[in-house]
Every structure is written in structure tokens, then in C-alpha cells.
Design an enzyme around this catalytic site. Sequence first.
Site, PDB file in Angstrom:
ATOM      1  N   SER A 198       0.852  -1.201   0.000  1.00  0.00           N
ATOM      2  CA  SER A 198       0.000   0.000   0.000  1.00  0.00           C
ATOM      3  C   SER A 198       0.874   1.232   0.000  1.00  0.00           C
ATOM      4  CB  SER A 198      -0.895   0.022   1.245  1.00  0.00           C
ATOM      5  OG  SER A 198      -1.398   1.343   1.418  1.00  0.00           O
TER       6      SER A 198
ATOM      7  N   HIS B 213      -1.426  -1.281  -4.131  1.00  0.00           N
ATOM      8  CA  HIS B 213      -2.681  -0.941  -3.456  1.00  0.00           C
ATOM      9  C   HIS B 213      -2.712   0.560  -3.168  1.00  0.00           C
ATOM     10  CE1 HIS B 213      -6.108  -2.018  -0.778  1.00  0.00           C
ATOM     11  NE2 HIS B 213      -5.650  -1.100   0.036  1.00  0.00           N
TER      12      HIS B 213
ATOM     13  N   ASP C 100      -4.821   3.606  -1.363  1.00  0.00           N
ATOM     14  CA  ASP C 100      -5.834   3.896  -0.346  1.00  0.00           C
ATOM     15  C   ASP C 100      -6.367   5.303  -0.494  1.00  0.00           C
ATOM     16  OD1 ASP C 100      -6.031   1.531   1.315  1.00  0.00           O
ATOM     17  OD2 ASP C 100      -3.926   1.880   1.775  1.00  0.00           O
TER      18      ASP C 100
ATOM     19  N   MET D 238      -8.790   8.201   0.722  1.00  0.00           N
ATOM     20  CA  MET D 238      -9.529   8.621   1.921  1.00  0.00           C
ATOM     21  C   MET D 238     -10.013  10.054   1.751  1.00  0.00           C
ATOM     22  SD  MET D 238      -6.908   7.226   4.780  1.00  0.00           S
ATOM     23  CE  MET D 238      -6.334   5.527   4.790  1.00  0.00           C
TER      24      MET D 238
ATOM     25  N   HIS E 179      -8.611   1.147  -3.419  1.00  0.00           N
ATOM     26  CA  HIS E 179      -9.490   0.930  -2.268  1.00  0.00           C
ATOM     27  C   HIS E 179     -10.123   2.269  -1.898  1.00  0.00           C
ATOM     28  CE1 HIS E 179      -9.504  -0.106   2.370  1.00  0.00           C
ATOM     29  NE2 HIS E 179     -10.720   0.093   1.893  1.00  0.00           N
TER      30      HIS E 179
ATOM     31  N   MET F 164     -12.112   4.609   0.259  1.00  0.00           N
ATOM     32  CA  MET F 164     -12.684   4.851   1.595  1.00  0.00           C
ATOM     33  C   MET F 164     -13.314   6.233   1.550  1.00  0.00           C
ATOM     34  SD  MET F 164      -9.552   3.263   3.797  1.00  0.00           S
ATOM     35  CE  MET F 164      -8.440   3.336   2.405  1.00  0.00           C
TER      36      MET F 164
ATOM     37  N   MET G 211     -11.364  -5.751   6.248  1.00  0.00           N
ATOM     38  CA  MET G 211     -10.501  -4.822   6.968  1.00  0.00           C
ATOM     39  C   MET G 211     -10.077  -5.474   8.285  1.00  0.00           C
ATOM     40  SD  MET G 211     -10.106  -2.226   5.040  1.00  0.00           S
ATOM     41  CE  MET G 211      -9.005  -1.390   6.207  1.00  0.00           C
TER      42      MET G 211
ATOM     43  N   ASP H 247      -6.585  -6.302   4.808  1.00  0.00           N
ATOM     44  CA  ASP H 247      -5.913  -4.998   4.788  1.00  0.00           C
ATOM     45  C   ASP H 247      -5.780  -4.430   6.192  1.00  0.00           C
ATOM     46  OD1 ASP H 247      -4.986  -2.476   4.138  1.00  0.00           O
ATOM     47  OD2 ASP H 247      -6.715  -1.920   2.900  1.00  0.00           O
TER      48      ASP H 247
HETATM   49  C1  DX5 Z   1      -6.101   1.517   6.205  1.00  0.00           C
HETATM   50  C2  DX5 Z   1      -5.654   1.262   4.780  1.00  0.00           C
HETATM   51  C3  DX5 Z   1      -4.556   0.293   4.662  1.00  0.00           C
HETATM   52  C4  DX5 Z   1      -3.258   0.749   5.209  1.00  0.00           C
HETATM   53  C5  DX5 Z   1      -2.517  -0.463   5.687  1.00  0.00           C
HETATM   54  O1  DX5 Z   1      -7.189   2.372   6.191  1.00  0.00           O
HETATM   55  O2  DX5 Z   1      -6.732   0.757   4.032  1.00  0.00           O
HETATM   56  O3  DX5 Z   1      -4.356  -0.151   3.334  1.00  0.00           O
HETATM   57  O4  DX5 Z   1      -2.471   1.444   4.280  1.00  0.00           O
HETATM   58  O5  DX5 Z   1      -1.422  -0.001   6.354  1.00  0.00           O
HETATM   59  P1  DX5 Z   1      -0.582  -0.901   7.316  1.00  0.00           P
HETATM   60  O6  DX5 Z   1      -0.103  -2.067   6.525  1.00  0.00           O
HETATM   61  O7  DX5 Z   1       0.517   0.017   7.743  1.00  0.00           O
HETATM   62  O8  DX5 Z   1      -1.477  -1.327   8.446  1.00  0.00           O
HETATM   63 ZN    ZN Z   2      -6.459  -0.295   1.844  1.00  0.00          ZN
END
Ligand code: DX5
Ligand code: ZN
Length: 223
Positions: free
Chosen positions: A11, A36, A38, A40, A70, A72, A141, A179
Amino acid sequence: MNFQLPLIAPSILAADFSELGSNIQDAIEGGASWIHCDIMDGHFVPNISFGPNIVKAAKKSAPEAFIDVHLMIENPDQFVESFVQAGADLISVHYEATHHLHRSIQNIKKYGLMAGVVVNPATSLHNLEPILEDVDLVLIMSVNPGFGGQSFIENSYQRLTELAKMRDEGDHGFLIQVDGGVNLKNAKKVADAGADILVAGSGVFSAQDIGTRYQELQEKLGE
Ligand code: DX5
Ligand code: ZN
């Protein structure tokens, strides 16, 4: 799609954004095939990360990589097209973020992409039953979404096993992704519980040598 499973998906949330291209290349040289991303929005989750421009930059620095997005974010349907244009191969939406999950999944598929659904730690997997035949991937998750570097929630092992059982019993073909909080210590146990794709952010990018760390993580899965 033709990947050797299980695999680690780095990620980029945990990458050094001033060196994003070279961080990604290091992961690729270590053997990574998925990247990956993320996304947000500061509404669905209490943090803001990045949008389609960074996804596009990731794609540009590793055109051969499979780009896993992904979302969010609230109103995911509204933003799907911009991530398609940025180069996404798979887009996943949260069960908790859309009122019309079936429509959201069809909206992703209409662009010819793979479509995934994501569940937060407190959402029952049984809520997903009606959509399982339509999705290419289910993401469990293993932390509450919003931040990298959190600890793996222990009951996620059971949830992975339960989902794998639901897949077998329903004769479904979706991939199982997990994840949050995946590291060298737990990666093997997470894969054995049923995960095909293990996302790792800080587990990969906080290492001095990103490529070597990727390799070490991936090797754990084969032990
Ligand atoms: C959390 C994200 C993850 C995050 C994982 O909201 O969706 O993908 O980047 O990070 P680590 O591996 O550091 O827990
Ligand atoms: Zn993620």
C-alpha cells in the site's frame, strides 16, 4: 488476471511521497505485482490521503503493475470514472459507504474493471451474501480504516476463514483480500486463515530496503 496466490500488495499510503516512483520501483524489483492505493476523503474515514492524480503517477511509474484502488470515500459511484481514467484495474467500495451496493458494483464493472466490496471490522460478513456472486474480490478490513500502522485485529483470522467457507459453500470465485496490520510476524498465519491478497503498507515501505522487505514478506507466505 494470472497471479501466483497468495501475494502481498504494497500500500503506497506508507510510501515516501517525495520518492513515490522509486519506492514503487523498489517494491516491483522485490517481486510486487499489485500496487494498493488507499483513497480517503476525510468523511467516510477521519483522514485524507490522495486522489486520482497519485494513482495515475503510480501507474506511470509501474505500467506493468496491477493497480488496486481501495475507496474509503462517501459517494463512491461519483468518483469511479476518474479512477478508471487514472489506470485502476480493480476498484473496491465499502459496504458501509454506499446505499446501493449492487449498483456500485455494476458501475465499476461497466468499465471492464474488476469490482470489490470491503467490510469494516464490525460489519457481519453475512450482509454480503446477496452480492457474493457479483464481486471479483472481498476485502476484510483487519483494522478500522483511516490510518496506516495500526495493529491487526485478532478476530480477523476467524473472519477470513468464515469468508473462505462461504466462498466454498456458495461455489463463488471471488478473491479474498485483507488490509491492515500485516507484517513479517503474522503474514503466514493471515494467509493460512484464507487470504489470497495481503495488503501491507508500513510492513513494506517503512523498511530500509523496500525490495528486500517485500521479498521477505512474500517468502513468509510460502513457508
Ligand atoms: C487503512 C488502509 C490500509 C493501510 C494499511 O485504512 O486501508 O491499506 O495502508 O497499512 P498498514 O499495513 O501500515 O497497516
Ligand atoms: Zn487499503
